[in-house]
Design a protein around this motif. Structure first.
Motif, PDB file in Angstrom:
ATOM      1  N   SER A  10       0.826  -1.207   0.000  1.00 19.11           N
ATOM      2  CA  SER A  10       0.000   0.000   0.000  1.00 19.11           C
ATOM      3  C   SER A  10       0.854   1.248   0.000  1.00 19.11           C
ATOM      4  O   SER A  10       0.520   2.255  -0.626  1.00 19.11           O
ATOM      5  N   LEU A  11       1.998   1.192   0.696  1.00 23.55           N
ATOM      6  CA  LEU A  11       2.902   2.333   0.711  1.00 23.55           C
ATOM      7  C   LEU A  11       3.525   2.552  -0.651  1.00 23.55           C
ATOM      8  O   LEU A  11       3.675   3.688  -1.111  1.00 23.55           O
ATOM      9  N   VAL A  12       3.893   1.440  -1.323  1.00 22.70           N
ATOM     10  CA  VAL A  12       4.481   1.547  -2.649  1.00 22.70           C
ATOM     11  C   VAL A  12       3.492   2.176  -3.616  1.00 22.70           C
ATOM     12  O   VAL A  12       3.807   3.066  -4.402  1.00 22.70           O
ATOM     13  N   VAL A  13       2.224   1.731  -3.536  1.00 25.67           N
ATOM     14  CA  VAL A  13       1.198   2.262  -4.424  1.00 25.67           C
ATOM     15  C   VAL A  13       0.986   3.751  -4.172  1.00 25.67           C
ATOM     16  O   VAL A  13       0.815   4.537  -5.086  1.00 25.67           O
ATOM     17  N   SER A  14       1.020   4.148  -2.894  1.00 25.97           N
ATOM     18  CA  SER A  14       0.726   5.537  -2.559  1.00 25.97           C
ATOM     19  C   SER A  14       1.767   6.501  -3.090  1.00 25.97           C
ATOM     20  O   SER A  14       1.475   7.668  -3.295  1.00 25.97           O
ATOM     21  N   VAL A  15       2.987   6.050  -3.322  1.00 24.74           N
ATOM     22  CA  VAL A  15       4.028   6.948  -3.798  1.00 24.74           C
ATOM     23  C   VAL A  15       4.305   6.781  -5.292  1.00 24.74           C
ATOM     24  O   VAL A  15       5.186   7.404  -5.830  1.00 24.74           O
ATOM     25  N   THR A  16       3.547   5.899  -5.940  1.00 28.53           N
ATOM     26  CA  THR A  16       3.736   5.700  -7.366  1.00 28.53           C
ATOM     27  C   THR A  16       3.007   6.782  -8.141  1.00 28.53           C
ATOM     28  O   THR A  16       1.797   6.939  -8.017  1.00 28.53           O
ATOM     29  N   ALA A  17       3.729   7.537  -8.929  1.00 23.97           N
ATOM     30  CA  ALA A  17       3.140   8.642  -9.674  1.00 23.97           C
ATOM     31  C   ALA A  17       2.263   8.108 -10.801  1.00 23.97           C
ATOM     32  O   ALA A  17       2.674   7.254 -11.573  1.00 23.97           O
ATOM     33  N   LYS A  18       1.021   8.610 -10.879  1.00 26.50           N
ATOM     34  CA  LYS A  18       0.108   8.199 -11.937  1.00 26.50           C
ATOM     35  C   LYS A  18       0.086   9.219 -13.069  1.00 26.50           C
ATOM     36  O   LYS A  18      -0.376   8.940 -14.160  1.00 26.50           O
ATOM     37  N   VAL A  19       0.563  10.394 -12.797  1.00 26.69           N
ATOM     38  CA  VAL A  19       0.523  11.469 -13.783  1.00 26.69           C
ATOM     39  C   VAL A  19       1.449  11.147 -14.953  1.00 26.69           C
ATOM     40  O   VAL A  19       2.613  10.802 -14.746  1.00 26.69           O
ATOM     41  N   CYS A  45      12.985  19.307  -5.642  1.00 28.04           N
ATOM     42  CA  CYS A  45      12.237  20.526  -5.319  1.00 28.04           C
ATOM     43  C   CYS A  45      11.205  20.260  -4.222  1.00 28.04           C
ATOM     44  O   CYS A  45      10.263  19.484  -4.410  1.00 28.04           O
ATOM     45  N   GLU A  46      11.371  20.901  -3.071  1.00 23.91           N
ATOM     46  CA  GLU A  46      10.497  20.685  -1.919  1.00 23.91           C
ATOM     47  C   GLU A  46       9.059  21.097  -2.218  1.00 23.91           C
ATOM     48  O   GLU A  46       8.106  20.388  -1.884  1.00 23.91           O
ATOM     49  N   PHE A  47       8.878  22.254  -2.849  1.00 27.04           N
ATOM     50  CA  PHE A  47       7.532  22.729  -3.162  1.00 27.04           C
ATOM     51  C   PHE A  47       6.854  21.823  -4.187  1.00 27.04           C
ATOM     52  O   PHE A  47       5.631  21.657  -4.176  1.00 27.04           O
ATOM     53  N   CYS A  48       7.660  21.238  -5.085  1.00 24.32           N
ATOM     54  CA  CYS A  48       7.111  20.288  -6.062  1.00 24.32           C
ATOM     55  C   CYS A  48       6.552  19.059  -5.346  1.00 24.32           C
ATOM     56  O   CYS A  48       5.480  18.544  -5.697  1.00 24.32           O
ATOM     57  N   GLN A  49       7.269  18.610  -4.340  1.00 25.79           N
ATOM     58  CA  GLN A  49       6.837  17.450  -3.575  1.00 25.79           C
ATOM     59  C   GLN A  49       5.548  17.746  -2.817  1.00 25.79           C
ATOM     60  O   GLN A  49       4.673  16.882  -2.686  1.00 25.79           O
ATOM     61  N   GLU A  50       5.431  18.978  -2.315  1.00 20.01           N
ATOM     62  CA  GLU A  50       4.255  19.352  -1.531  1.00 20.01           C
ATOM     63  C   GLU A  50       2.975  19.343  -2.371  1.00 20.01           C
ATOM     64  O   GLU A  50       1.893  19.048  -1.865  1.00 20.01           O
ATOM     65  N   MET A  51       3.080  19.655  -3.653  1.00 19.99           N
ATOM     66  CA  MET A  51       1.894  19.709  -4.501  1.00 19.99           C
ATOM     67  C   MET A  51       1.628  18.396  -5.234  1.00 19.99           C
ATOM     68  O   MET A  51       0.628  18.273  -5.955  1.00 19.99           O
ATOM     69  N   LYS A  53       0.619  15.286  -4.384  1.00 18.61           N
ATOM     70  CA  LYS A  53      -0.613  14.535  -4.141  1.00 18.61           C
ATOM     71  C   LYS A  53      -1.823  15.234  -4.753  1.00 18.61           C
ATOM     72  O   LYS A  53      -2.686  14.586  -5.345  1.00 18.61           O
ATOM     73  N   ASP A  54      -1.890  16.558  -4.595  1.00 21.45           N
ATOM     74  CA  ASP A  54      -3.018  17.288  -5.172  1.00 21.45           C
ATOM     75  C   ASP A  54      -2.992  17.222  -6.690  1.00 21.45           C
ATOM     76  O   ASP A  54      -4.047  17.146  -7.338  1.00 21.45           O
ATOM     77  N   PHE A  55      -1.788  17.219  -7.274  1.00 20.14           N
ATOM     78  CA  PHE A  55      -1.688  17.148  -8.727  1.00 20.14           C
ATOM     79  C   PHE A  55      -2.123  15.773  -9.230  1.00 20.14           C
ATOM     80  O   PHE A  55      -2.765  15.655 -10.275  1.00 20.14           O
ATOM     81  N   GLU A  56      -1.798  14.727  -8.471  1.00 16.69           N
ATOM     82  CA  GLU A  56      -2.244  13.384  -8.835  1.00 16.69           C
ATOM     83  C   GLU A  56      -3.763  13.277  -8.746  1.00 16.69           C
ATOM     84  O   GLU A  56      -4.404  12.640  -9.594  1.00 16.69           O
ATOM     85  N   ASN A 107       1.107  30.810 -18.410  1.00 17.24           N
ATOM     86  CA  ASN A 107       1.400  30.486 -17.018  1.00 17.24           C
ATOM     87  C   ASN A 107       0.107  30.341 -16.223  1.00 17.24           C
ATOM     88  O   ASN A 107      -0.825  31.131 -16.382  1.00 17.24           O
ATOM     89  N   TYR A 108       0.068  29.328 -15.351  1.00 13.84           N
ATOM     90  CA  TYR A 108      -1.012  29.202 -14.372  1.00 13.84           C
ATOM     91  C   TYR A 108      -0.517  29.915 -13.122  1.00 13.84           C
ATOM     92  O   TYR A 108       0.462  29.491 -12.503  1.00 13.84           O
ATOM     93  N   ASP A 109      -1.177  31.015 -12.745  1.00 15.07           N
ATOM     94  CA  ASP A 109      -0.677  31.883 -11.682  1.00 15.07           C
ATOM     95  C   ASP A 109      -1.525  31.853 -10.415  1.00 15.07           C
ATOM     96  O   ASP A 109      -1.624  32.854  -9.698  1.00 15.07           O
ATOM     97  N   TYR A 110      -2.154  30.710 -10.153  1.00  9.39           N
ATOM     98  CA  TYR A 110      -3.020  30.607  -8.982  1.00  9.39           C
ATOM     99  C   TYR A 110      -2.455  29.569  -8.001  1.00  9.39           C
ATOM    100  O   TYR A 110      -1.364  29.041  -8.209  1.00  9.39           O
ATOM    101  N   GLU A 111      -3.201  29.288  -6.944  1.00 10.72           N
ATOM    102  CA  GLU A 111      -2.721  28.348  -5.924  1.00 10.72           C
ATOM    103  C   GLU A 111      -2.588  26.939  -6.503  1.00 10.72           C
ATOM    104  O   GLU A 111      -3.324  26.547  -7.412  1.00 10.72           O
ATOM    105  N   TYR A 112      -1.666  26.169  -5.903  1.00 10.21           N
ATOM    106  CA  TYR A 112      -1.435  24.805  -6.356  1.00 10.21           C
ATOM    107  C   TYR A 112      -2.220  23.796  -5.529  1.00 10.21           C
ATOM    108  O   TYR A 112      -1.805  22.646  -5.364  1.00 10.21           O
ATOM    109  N   THR A 113      -3.358  24.215  -4.992  1.00 11.91           N
ATOM    110  CA  THR A 113      -4.216  23.296  -4.249  1.00 11.91           C
ATOM    111  C   THR A 113      -5.153  22.590  -5.223  1.00 11.91           C
ATOM    112  O   THR A 113      -5.438  23.112  -6.317  1.00 11.91           O
ATOM    113  N   LEU A 114      -5.664  21.435  -4.834  1.00 13.40           N
ATOM    114  CA  LEU A 114      -6.576  20.687  -5.692  1.00 13.40           C
ATOM    115  C   LEU A 114      -7.804  21.523  -6.017  1.00 13.40           C
ATOM    116  O   LEU A 114      -8.234  21.580  -7.177  1.00 13.40           O
TER     117      LEU A 114
END
Length: 242
Positions: A10-19, A45-51, A53-56, A107-114
């Protein structure tokens, strides 16, 4: 033991990028005719990592919409998207761009939240002007697309090569000028211990001119219709394979 394996899986699946990952090789074929929303990132990139899950989750929301592509490009030095990142002048990470790659990306210039990205998508993820949606283009763009479609493959290849060669030549000249400035600066330091103020002012002014020339070359390249020509070529190549 079984429980441990299930937790591990389950941990492996959770970190597997689907994008979908766009590379220099598949970029044109995967984006052709679609409204795209692309995240440019690097693994460190730390900020890339933070976004991430929402990007997925955003990808999940839109993965069944045929004319929309949510994807990402790795801009790391060892990544497979370096040419794409250079093309779109990616100088900060993360950066998100959207639009039609046949024409241009904004450019997308808004928040990186889902929530923010999804709300943006509801409003803007619609079919756009492209070589496969030419009926959505203005008359001037239609004329250019029709012109490129009517060209013989050898002529289209020649037009693409000309645009690419002109950009490369301009960038090489700019690099050579910068090299000369560095040599002058180094010689001043070797002979005088430092660069005199007046010389430094001149060097800085020349550097500004070089930056302006480089920006102008990139703008001319973009206005040459290179994206549309490449999109037409990709469309013709796909139809030939079919």
């Amino acid at each position: 033991m079984i429980a441990f394996l299930l937790i591990t899986l389950s941990l492996v699946v959770s970190v597997t990028a689907k994008v979908p990952s766009l590379t220099d090789e598949n970029f044109l074929s995967l984006t052709a005719g679609k409204t795209v929303f692309i995240k440019f990132f690097a693994p460190w990139c730390e900020f890339c990592q933070e976004m991430e899950k929402d990007f997925e989750k955003l990808y999940d929301e839109w993965s069944d919409v045929p004319d929309v592509l949510i994807a990402e490009v790795d801009c790391h030095a060892d990544g497979k998207g370096q040419k794409i990142c250079n093309k779109y002048k990616i100088n900060t990470l993360p950066m998100v761009k959207w639009g039609s790659t046949d024409m241009s990306l904004e450019n997308y210039d808004y928040e990186y939240t889902l929530e923010a990205m999804n709300n943006f998508g509801v409003e803007f993820f619609v079919p756009m002007c492209s070589v496969t949606n030419v009926h959505l283009c203005d008359d001037e763009t239609k004329a250019f697309v029709d012109m490129y479609k009517a060209m013989k493959e050898v002529d289209l290849d020649a037009a693409i090569a000309k645009a690419e060669d002109e950009l490369l030549e301009a960038l090489v000249i700019a690099d050579e000028k910068e090299k000369v400035l560095r040599e002058i600066e180094q010689k001043q330091v070797e002979e005088k211990g430092s660069v005199p103020e007046q010389v430094q002012i001149i060097l800085e002014e020349e550097q500004k001119k070089i930056v302006t020339e480089r920006v102008a070359a990139l703008a001319k390249h973009e206005k040459s219709g290179i994206d549309t020509m490449l999109a037409v070529k990709a469309m013709v190549s796909v139809s030939d394979e079919l």
